[in-house]
Write a protein that holds these residues in place. Sequence first.
Motif, PDB file in Angstrom:
ATOM      1  N   ILE A   1      42.142  45.005  39.774  1.00 54.39           N
ATOM      2  CA  ILE A   1      41.258  43.963  39.247  1.00 54.39           C
ATOM      3  C   ILE A   1      40.668  43.161  40.402  1.00 54.39           C
ATOM      4  N   ASP A   2      39.369  42.894  40.309  1.00 51.22           N
ATOM      5  CA  ASP A   2      38.683  42.103  41.324  1.00 51.22           C
ATOM      6  C   ASP A   2      38.980  40.613  41.107  1.00 51.22           C
ATOM      7  N   ASP A   3      38.792  39.802  42.157  1.00 53.45           N
ATOM      8  CA  ASP A   3      38.832  38.353  41.977  1.00 53.45           C
ATOM      9  C   ASP A   3      37.741  37.963  40.977  1.00 53.45           C
ATOM     10  N   CYS A   4      38.035  37.015  40.116  1.00 55.92           N
ATOM     11  CA  CYS A   4      37.073  36.581  39.096  1.00 55.92           C
ATOM     12  C   CYS A   4      36.947  35.068  39.132  1.00 55.92           C
ATOM     13  N   SER A   5      35.713  34.592  39.275  1.00 59.07           N
ATOM     14  CA  SER A   5      35.461  33.152  39.322  1.00 59.07           C
ATOM     15  C   SER A   5      34.223  32.824  38.515  1.00 59.07           C
TER      16      SER A   5
END
Length: 348
Positions: free
Chosen positions: A329-333
């Motif tokens: 999972i990628d970083d999510c912001s």
Amino acid sequence: MGICLSCEYAEKLESDENIVYVVEEGGLNSDEDGARRIASLYSQQGKKGPNQDTAILCQGYGMEEGVLCGVFDGHGRSGHVVSRMVRDYLPSLLLSERNAILLASEGYMYSDSDDTSSINDDDSPVSSPDMFDEWKEACINAFRAMDKELKHQNNFDCTFSGTTAVSIIKQGKDLIIANLGDSRAIMGAISEDGHLEAIQLTTDLKPNLPKEAERIRKSNGRIFALRDEPNIQRVWLPDENYPGLAMARSFGDFQLKHYGVISVPEVSYRRLTNRDQFIILASDGVWDVLSNKEVVSIVWSVGSKEKASKAVVEAAVRAWKCKYPSSRIDDCSAACLFLQDTSTVNKC
């Protein structure tokens, strides 16, 4: 796990001119009343290493009711350092460049009279062409200065590290959008027939765009997708299959600046109307798995403003697990800026 703003990963900074909220992991606490009334910020680390995303909200920016909001998505070995440095320095560079332009324009002094919010024609075109031209020039100059500052850093290497930057500057009803890379800004608005619609405010500046690809190839950069990622076009050095940058514009990445990757932002303008409800800025970890319509619907359905960005990020994490169960999972912001004076997002 998300970490609240009061923890060591984020902080609230105050100065004589404005109030600044920064988020590196987690979101704003519910007791941060000043930000809670207008915005929601949240960031969650993915499974690829340190969280390289960060976000910022500046209140009182440029004018008493002015706002700057931005999301920055780092990449490469020093990506987390680059994204935080850009977050910390870019807002002041933008104001400095804006003020310098005003001082140079026949002694014109910036004041609250520049606020065009008293204009009642919601369908009017750009309320002040000069104002937008000045902000556009300021954005281009500030992004250039920011990139130059990164190049001169000795304590970290930006040769193959960098960050995206998607930011909005709100001055009354005037909205300036500056975008670099593949993070994205969208708006939730009410259509003429009363339905909620998603309006994309930025273009994902990726190598597959014809104008971006042309510039890169003219500079001898190569563009192709890996066999196991056929839908992701990347930028490579002329004689080496490295580094494979998945965007056409960024801060840093100085080795690729010789081959068509640039730090010039795409700057646009929108005149806000009463139909415009909120703006969402998010890193590509969100957009890789959620559509514009899905994100707008999530924000609209949340009962309180301070929970909006967290709801978007958590939905993105669930979507990653469902759509790409074998991928990290990628970083999510996400940052949500609310444009109407209501205590909740959806009162219907």
